[in-house]
Enzyme design. Sequence first.
Site, mmCIF file in Angstrom:
data_model
loop_
_atom_site.group_PDB
_atom_site.id
_atom_site.type_symbol
_atom_site.label_atom_id
_atom_site.label_comp_id
_atom_site.label_asym_id
_atom_site.label_seq_id
_atom_site.Cartn_x
_atom_site.Cartn_y
_atom_site.Cartn_z
ATOM 1 C CG ASP A 38 26.518 30.611 32.455
ATOM 2 O OD1 ASP A 38 27.110 30.838 31.386
ATOM 3 O OD2 ASP A 38 25.890 29.555 32.663
ATOM 4 C CG ASP B 212 23.576 47.429 31.422
ATOM 5 O OD1 ASP B 212 24.340 48.165 32.065
ATOM 6 O OD2 ASP B 212 22.329 47.551 31.446
ATOM 7 C CE1 TYR C 193 18.875 45.715 28.579
ATOM 8 C CE2 TYR C 193 20.690 47.254 28.335
ATOM 9 C CZ TYR C 193 20.071 46.239 29.026
ATOM 10 O OH TYR C 193 20.639 45.752 30.181
ATOM 11 C CG ASP D 283 27.541 48.409 36.246
ATOM 12 O OD1 ASP D 283 28.136 49.236 35.517
ATOM 13 O OD2 ASP D 283 26.492 48.668 36.863
ATOM 14 C CE LYS E 204 23.082 30.472 29.339
ATOM 15 N NZ LYS E 204 23.943 29.814 30.319
#
Length: 355
Positions: A223, A247, A142, A251, A191
């Site tokens: 994942d 992020d 980001y 959620d 990852k």
Amino acid sequence: MNYDIAVVKGDGIGPEVVTEAIKVLDKIGEKYGHTFHYNYVLAGGAAIDATGKCLPTDTVDICKGSHAVLLGAVGGPKWDDLPGDERPERALLGLRKALGLFANLRPAMVFDELADASPLKAEIIDGGLDIVVVRELTGGIYFGEKGTKKTDMGPAAYDIEQYSEGEVKRIAAVAFDMAMKRNKKVTSVDKANVLESSRLWRRVVAEVGKNYPEVELENLYVDNAAMQLVRNPKQFDVLVTSNIFGDILSDEASQITGSIGMLPSASLATGNFGMYEPVHGSAPDIAGQNLANPIATILSVAMMLRYTFELSQEADDIEEAVKKFLAAGYRTPDICAGKESIGTKETGDKIASLI
Ligand code: NAD
């Protein structure tokens, strides 16, 4: 003790929920002999209306001069047509940056009494759920280099994911410190089978972990972590991860609880400074009607007591009062499942009275 708190009531239901959280904080002050000073400042839509800017310089200065920041929520349809960098929500990014808030803490708790609100089967969350996602907030993709370029497949765009050892070290330390106060397990999510930045992340987290021999460290690919969160969320205690993975996973974790009006959050800087806010937005659809659930903001204040002021007993008192409130059968409209409910103000009064 005296504590200075900068307060951004914000827009929509922001002022309503913040008022109730302050009511509860004042009750704690009364019980334990603490004095909380509130420095009210503007940010978001209210600031645009008053000053033309979503984050006035005064606001940043007063926040920096306080011990902690309490924020309701910002934004609403009135300001939706403004360009991206002038919108109320831009104030949040500005505050995170100006205040150096690099660690975002989002607990996802399912209270026994509200287990029905979870979209997961009862047996998966039986006995309640209590996990916390620690998300790196000021680095990664980001904030990395971004741009456009020409390729033989046409115009392309890119965003770079980059983490330094120092950035990973400080967020890992937050996660391990937190695990020491909880169930002593950290799951680091990355990852590393694909990304170089994840391999550095994994190595540095392991190095930091050596300072916490009592804490079990586990690594999961993102994942798999996304899948495990709905398959068996109770296996987790503290999850620590990068900005973009955090992020998404925070959620997902919050949806497991099924009630956005119940979820607090904290964003921490070095030292004990932090900004505390509910996870939800300004809910313009219910603003000004005494319908908002103030519990997310009340629990955010409990996090402020625990993490910035190091007042664990006082934080426990608030969390216990919320549990008693629910156990006694009180509900706000968002969690009443069609049954009888009480309003925002009455909820604040009741929880304060249970302290
Ligand atoms: P929202 O969280 O405001 O609302 C989503 C739904 O949840 C709505 O139906 C709302 O009524 C309900 N809800 C939210 N909080 C509640 C509470 N405490 N009690 C009961 N019900 C509650 O999300 P949205 O509708 O996508 O966004 C509304 C505005 O808020 C937008 O302008 C958005 O940009 C802004 N926003 C701000 C923040 C923030 O300030 N941190 C976060 C998210 C969204």
